[in-house]
Design a protein around this motif. Structure first.
Motif, PDB file in Angstrom:
ATOM      1  N   CYS A 184      -6.749   5.786   1.926  1.00 32.84           N
ATOM      2  CA  CYS A 184      -7.024   5.154   0.809  1.00 32.84           C
ATOM      3  C   CYS A 184      -7.020   5.751  -0.685  1.00 32.84           C
ATOM      4  O   CYS A 184      -7.901   6.444  -0.656  1.00 32.84           O
ATOM      5  CB  CYS A 184      -7.705   3.880   0.584  1.00 32.84           C
ATOM      6  N   CYS A 195      -3.555  -3.038  -3.789  1.00 36.17           N
ATOM      7  CA  CYS A 195      -3.491  -4.693  -2.617  1.00 36.17           C
ATOM      8  C   CYS A 195      -4.892  -5.718  -3.121  1.00 36.17           C
ATOM      9  O   CYS A 195      -4.505  -6.287  -3.408  1.00 36.17           O
ATOM     10  CB  CYS A 195      -4.822  -3.923  -1.640  1.00 36.17           C
ATOM     11  N   CYS A 210       0.589  -1.445  -0.080  1.00 32.67           N
ATOM     12  CA  CYS A 210       0.036   0.213   0.112  1.00 32.67           C
ATOM     13  C   CYS A 210       0.542   1.685  -0.336  1.00 32.67           C
ATOM     14  O   CYS A 210       1.375   1.151   0.826  1.00 32.67           O
ATOM     15  CB  CYS A 210      -0.864  -0.115   1.390  1.00 32.67           C
TER      16      CYS A 210
HETATM   17  S1  SF4 Z   1      -6.454   0.747  -2.867  1.00 31.45           S
HETATM   18 FE1  SF4 Z   1      -5.261  -0.447  -1.341  1.00 31.45          FE
HETATM   19  S2  SF4 Z   1      -3.177  -0.353  -1.560  1.00 31.45           S
HETATM   20 FE2  SF4 Z   1      -4.320   1.540  -2.092  1.00 31.45          FE
HETATM   21  S3  SF4 Z   1      -4.402   2.840  -0.604  1.00 31.45           S
HETATM   22 FE3  SF4 Z   1      -5.854   1.333  -0.879  1.00 31.45          FE
HETATM   23  S4  SF4 Z   1      -5.815   0.386   0.830  1.00 31.45           S
HETATM   24 FE4  SF4 Z   1      -3.683   1.128   0.076  1.00 31.45          FE
END
Ligand code: SF4
Ligand code: FAD
Ligand code: SF4
Ligand code: SF4
Ligand code: SF4
Lengths: 682, 184, 300
Positions: B73, B79, B39
């Protein structure tokens, strides 16, 4: 004379009686079914007193047919037939009504369940009335075993059988036996050198007079059946005559083709075109890799026989054997057929070496991201670096090394859901081997769970942490990328809730143990089953762990699923003991439930019209064409014949036959129609 | 802040509710941490992405919905792309944000982010398309502390003719209104 | 693709960010400019609306779905079976929404009711790289007028073009190569680097600039260290973040990158000999003269 039939209804504790009124079933059986002269119910028919009850009543009541209404015939048909046999009855007059799996477990409603049970019992009673006495079929046994695969599993099994005095044929497709264990450096949980414990066994095998070894060979086909297999073996052209060659090493020293990636060294080292895979190879005699040999390349290009090529021939020239040289470029594949009584499959595993699906780890493009087996070769004294941990890109000693567990395992997104079982342990081992060689180096392990459940295993991995100083971080790695000459590893430590970034010199992927690439095809050749991951299936995971789905074929080692050496050796021993039990008898008894094509007096001979539809549908290849001949030898008619040894009693032929010439013993038309007609349709 | 887990949380239907709303089954997550490891914003988050999933698994509704993480996020979907168990984590963040707003528990520390979303959608609602100038003005008005931030960028954009003062209304404004009405 | 099956008219969904007088108008300008030379013909969908971008999907799934899907239905109404959405935020939202309504019947009904149109399943939404790769590679080779000299381009794809891979089904999510192929096709050097699909912070430009500054720093550093002297993008957000934040990055990290961030469409335009001004090359924060000059030397 009509039969006197006894019906025994089992409660199965409350498994049946909770949703089936067993008393009523027994009562109705007597009331409505002609021939039923005795009925009773009992709590557990399969128990000792239950079986005694059956035996006693057969005698007391003078029964000549029995219906046991209980669980699936798969569970206890054998038990009850045996009991009846002890009471002097031909066991094939005993039939099972399945009131459990097919009734009480699936119908929660008691009246419905009871009604269906009554029907099921009536059907079986009707069938029993038509039952005939059958006698087991006896087949002779060839007292010779075949072991396919010469890894530690195959070696162990072969030695066990040979030491008990039976002949063993071993077929190994590589140029040497040894398998993966020969590639390992030191082995957990004791850290003894793999070669040191492996080589004596290999030598023992080679010297054992009861064992005939075919290396560089493969199984072409397997025909026949338990006790009587016909196995065709392909001896691939080795280009070296094993009887003449003394393994003097002259040839591989002069071979100019030196830059071929060694499979044994997991492509980290080189070999020549004529080579032995590793110094302790058995047999210690070379093979020519025809794909890379200059002479064969030239012959292919010019489309001429290899012997006519004038390119190279250095190995032949230097070969000291006279008058006939041991090297023979014109050798061709050879086929040998062996008669075999029982087979052990020990074809092992394949390490996941293609990591292209892990794009986030570079998908194989980083030289310094290696697999577990590659690390074994680096750490091995006989390996390409003579045991020094050098990273492949520049030979540098890695000061920081990262190990990633569960690569290709426990990863359904990459198509593999199972745990490879050995990698937690071998990774702990790798950290130790690393620390023993790079004293001030740092080893980091990314893991999800630690699965070290064997004897002394927990202590082993804790030693890696507590004494050898490996740092374990709990989390899967998300990404590896290159930064200068370092590899940046992005991981996590979920125990602290952190992201972890390590600049490493080298990364080792604890890559999965997979089934062999050709496992599916191989299994089909032997008619054995395999699971979704292409590992061969045992018939019962608990009670028949080494038996394959084909009678007379047993499984040993990692071809059946990931496991370590101790477990492999134990399983190999178990498979060997099963084979020994088979080979200890002169004849084998088989269930007489087999199909038969009728034979009649002349001039009809058989109602079979020779369409051979049965032959097409038989999954076991049990149907042969038989010529009926006149005295002068002329063929009158060609009809089908069932090979009793091969027939598994599936009944497909009987159902397919247009002229009703095939009968399945124990399930003939009369019996089946009697069952069907007894059902009251409403 | 320590979290105490009791049977009250463990017995709650939070995970089920999430599954019903989104189809995401958090039971599948075996907490390997690969989502966290990759992440890009994890370092700013109060809880790691895998911990957010853990909260849902264990019924810790308050912890999940009031976290800053769900707002931080970036929806980059790294992820979900790499999750070995194919758990849709990024999509889970969407549902949790939605629930946090519905329940009025969105973390006030990330007000900038929620306000931005608000201003953005207000502009869409009003015109059918974004009017960057007016959207920015609303955002800056509601988050006065950010007024000075990037002060030099606005005029530069203007100079390059990239910020128009006149919003463009689409013809089907009514239709957009209807959508907003339906899915309040 | 054979000549006959080649569609020449494609629905054009510009989305808010790249229309005239918006922050990324040069992307739109150059996409249209290039299409006029090498096709396919792009026709704007009548009365399209904003897809809701991250603000909608982050806070209201149904709203996001309806806003996106309305545009696909409009496209179908206009008779297109393929739509180009050059902004990956838009193309991703459109494709995901299309996918969601197909997987969830109830959602589909609700959304159809809200947009008062049937939902189309036949319109394919494409991103810009796909369109170029599928329709125009030969044309580029044919009509290329200029060959850049010394231009080393790191292709930066960001998140939205490749993720979620199972739904978008475009290129390799860890190491995509479509843009690199285009870069090579116009004669520039495609630099192999490690940050092709790292996140730039996307929509946090305003609300969380610190996040954007860190992430764009890592990306710029990756490109610079791999030897790139320009970064090609196909996303207005990636562009804005990488182009506008270089000053802040210098302040924060003390490294001055000064790497021009150019749209892939601009690069194609330059290769085709279009005027830099007509491609919007003057609208960038980081000076693009270096890139423009690279094309000025050799005429093919
Ligand atoms: S989508 Fe997943 S990897 Fe991307 S910022 Fe959000 S939690 Fe983090
Ligand atoms: C990196 C790594 C480290 C390990 N470390 C340890 C350790 O320290 N301690 C430990 O206990 N275990 C360890 N193991 C596990 C160990 O390697 C296995 O348990 C063991 O090698 C399995 O032996 P096998 O005979 O079943 O299979 P294999 O070793 O794979 O042997 C199979 C043999 O069959 C042959 N073969 C395959 N197909 C055919 C065919 N169709 N026809 C003819 N021949 C065929 C192959 O050529 C091979 O010779 C490790 C495994 C790995 C991957
Ligand atoms: S012929 Fe030459 S290349 Fe071929 S194996 Fe012999 S020495 Fe090697
Ligand atoms: S043994 Fe350990 S490392 Fe290997 S797959 Fe299982 S859990 Fe993962
Ligand atoms: S990557 Fe997937 S399985 Fe692993 S912790 Fe995250 S959601 Fe769970």
């Amino acid at each position: 004379m009509s039969k006197k039939i006894g019906v025994f209804v089992c409660h199965c504790g409350t498994n049946i009686s909770a949703t089936v009124d067993v008393e009523k079933v027994a009562e109705e059986a007597k009331k409505n079914n002609p021939g039923v002269s005795y009925t009773t119910t009992y709590k557990y028919m399969c128990s000792d007193p239950g079986q005694k009850l059956l035996r006693d009543k057969i005698k007391e009541e003078g029964l000549d047919g029995v219906v046991v209404a209980a669980c699936s015939p798969k569970m206890h048909e054998h038990t009850f037939r045996n009991a009846a046999k002890k009471a002097g009855m031909n066991p094939y007059h005993v039939e099972i009504s399945n009131l459990r799996e097919q009734c009480s477990w699936v119908h929660p409603d008691k009246p419905t369940g009871t009604e269906k049970s009554i029907d099921l019992v009536r059907m079986m009673t009707e069938k029993t009335r038509k039952d005939k006495s059958l006698n087991p079929i006896k087949v002779p046994v060839t007292k010779r075993a075949l072991v396919i695969g010469g890894g530690i599993a195959g070696i162990q099994a072969a030695l066990d059988i040979a030491d008990a005095g039976h002949e063993v044929i071993m077929v190994e497709r590589e140029a040497s036996i040894g398998g993966h264990m020969a590639q390992l450096s030191e082995t957990f949980p004791t850290l003894d050198c793999s070669q040191c414990i492996m080589t004596p066994k290999m030598v023992e095998l080679a010297q054992n007079e009861n064992i005939k070894l075919y290396t560089w060979s493969e199984i072409e086909s397997v025909d026949g059946y338990l006790g009587n297999f016909d196995v065709k073996i392909r001896k691939k052209a080795r280009s070296v005559d094993l009887d003449l060659c003394t393994g003097c090493s002259s040839c591989w020293q002069v071979c100019p083709s030196k830059k071929i990636k060694s499979e044994f060294d997991m492509k980290l080292g080189n070999r020549t075109a004529i080579y032995i895979p590793f110094p302790q190879a058995i047999p210690s005699k070379p093979v020519i890799d025809r794909e890379h040999c200059l002479l064969f390349k030239d012959a292919r290009k010019k489309n001429i026989p290899p012997n006519d090529s004038k390119v190279c021939r250095k190995c032949l020239d230097v070969c000291p054997i006279a008058p006939v040289k041991a090297i023979d470029y014109s050798q061709e594949d050879e086929f040998i057929t062996e008669k075999i009584g029982a087979i052990i499959v020990a074809t092992g595993f394949k390490e996941l070496d293609d990591t292209s699906m892990y794009g986030e780890y570079g998908g194989g493009k980083y030289q310094d991201v290696i697999t577990g087996l590659q690390f074994e070769r680096l750490a091995s004294a006989s390996g390409p670096t003579e045991g020094e941990i050098q990273r492949p890109s520049d030979g540098k000693l890695p000061e920081i090394i990262v190990f990633i567990q569960c690569v290709g395992s426990r990863d359904p997104a990459k198509g593999c859901s199972y745990c490879s079982k050995t990698c937690c342990m071998y990774t702990a081992k790798h950290t130790m081997l690393y620390k023993h060689k790079v004293h001030d180096g740092h080893a980091y392990v990314f893991y999800i769970d630690i699965r070290c459940a064997g004897k002394d295993y927990e202590e082993f991995w804790l030693r890696a942490v507590e004494e050898e100083g490996a740092t374990y971080l709990r989390g899967r790695v998300s990404r590896i990328y290159k930064k200068g000459d370092k590899l940046v590893v992005l991981g996590a430590d979920t125990l602290t809730g952190s992201v972890v970034e390590i600049e490493a010199d080298m990364v080792v992927l604890a890559s999965a143990m997979k089934a062999q690439d050709d496992a599916e095809k191989f299994a089909q050749k032997l008619s054995i089953q395999y699971n979704k991951d292409k590992f061969f299936s045992e018939i019962h995971p608990k009670l028949k762990p080494v038996e394959s789905s084909s009678a007379g074929i047993f499984l040993a080692g990692t071809c059946q699923g990931p496991k370590d050496i101790p477990e492999t050796v134990a399983q190999a021993g178990a498979a060997a003991s099963k084979v020994l039990a088979l080979l200890s008898a002169d004849e084998l008894e088989r269930e007489p439930v087999v199909a038969k094509v009728d034979r009649l007096p002349a001039p009809i001979f058989s109602t079979c019209i020779g369409c051979f539809y049965c032959k097409r549908v038989c999954p076991y290849g049990a149907i042969a064409e038989e010529d009926i001949k006149a005295r002068d030898g002329s063929v009158i008619k060609t009809v089908a014949r069932v090979n009793e040894g091969l027939c598994q009693g599936c009944g497909l032929c009987a159902a397919t036959c247009r002229s009703k010439s095939v009968e399945l013993a124990g399930f003939n038309d009369e019996q089946v129609y009697a069952e069907i007609n007894s059902v009251e349709f409403n | 802040m320590k979290i105490k887990i009791t049977t009250k949380e463990l017995k709650s239907d939070f995970a089920k509710e999430v599954k019903e709303r989104s189809g995401i089954d958090v039971k599948k997550c075996y907490q390997c941490g690969k989502c966290t490891a990759g992440c890009p914003v994890a370092y700013e988050m109060d809880y790691m992405p895998n911990q957010i999933i853990r909260f849902v698994q264990l019924g810790l509704r308050r912890e999940a919905l009031t976290s800053r993480t769900i707002w931080l996020c970036a929806s980059c979907i790294t992820c979900s792309t790499r999750c070995p168990k194919e758990v849709k984590i990024a999509e889970l963040m969407d549902v949790l944000r939605e629930m946090a707003l519905e329940e009025g528990v969105a973390n006030p520390m990330e007000k900038n982010i929620t306000t931005f979303h608000e201003a953005f959608l207000n502009s869409v609602k009003k015109h059918g398309r974004i009017s960057e100038f007016w959207m920015l003005s609303e955002y800056k008005r509601k988050r006065p502390k950010t007024a000075l931030q990037d002060i030099e960028i606005g005029p530069q954009l203007m100079l390059k003719g990239k910020l128009s003062l006149t919003p463009h209304d689409i013809k089907g404004k009514k239709s957009i209104k209807r959508i907003f009405e339906k899915f309040k | 693709m054979t000549e006959e099956t080649k569609k020449t008219k494609i629905g054009y969904y510009p989305g808010c960010a790249i229309t005239k007088c918006s922050t990324s108008e040069e992307y739109g300008t150059s996409v249209l400019g290039v299409s006029r030379v090498i096709g396919p013909e792009l026709v704007e969908i009548d009365d399209w609306n904003c897809c809701g971008a991250s603000s909608a999907h982050a806070t209201n799934h149904k709203l996001s779905t309806a806003l996106s899907v309305r545009n696909i239905s409009l496209a179908e109404k206009d008779g297109y079976d393929e739509v180009l959405a050059p902004c990956p935020m838009c193309s991703q939202r459109l494709i995901i929404s299309q996918n969601d309504v197909h997987e969830d019947k109830k959602l589909r009904e609700e959304v159809e009711d809200a947009i008062e149109m049937p939902i189309s399943s036949n319109v394919k939404v494409s991103n810009y790289l796909e369109i170029i790769k599928n329709y125009s590679m030969d044309e580029i080779a044919e009509k290329r007028k200029k060959k850049p000299e010394g231009l080393k381009v790191a292709s930066y794809y960001g998140c939205l073009l490749v993720r979620p891979p199972k739904i978008l089904k475009f290129d390799d999510p860890e190491n995509p190569t479509t843009m690199d192929e285009i870069v090579t096709a116009i004669g520039a050097e495609a630099v192999d680097w490690e940050f092709k699909t790292n996140c730039c912070g996307g929509g946090f430009t305003l609300s969380r600039p610190n996040v954007v500054v860190k992430l764009t720093h890592d990306i710029l550093e990756g490109a610079a260290d791999a030897g790139a002297n320009a970064i090609a993008v196909a996303c207005p957000m990636c562009h804005a973040n990488l182009d506008m934040r270089q000053k802040n990055i210098e302040k924060e990290y003390g490294r001055r990158f000064n790497i021009p961030i150019v749209y892939i469409s601009e690069l194609i335009g330059l290769a085709l000999g279009l005027k830099p001004k007509d491609l919007g090359m003057d609208k960038h924060f980081i000076d693009t003269d270096f890139v423009v000059d690279a094309f000025s030397n050799i005429e093919e």
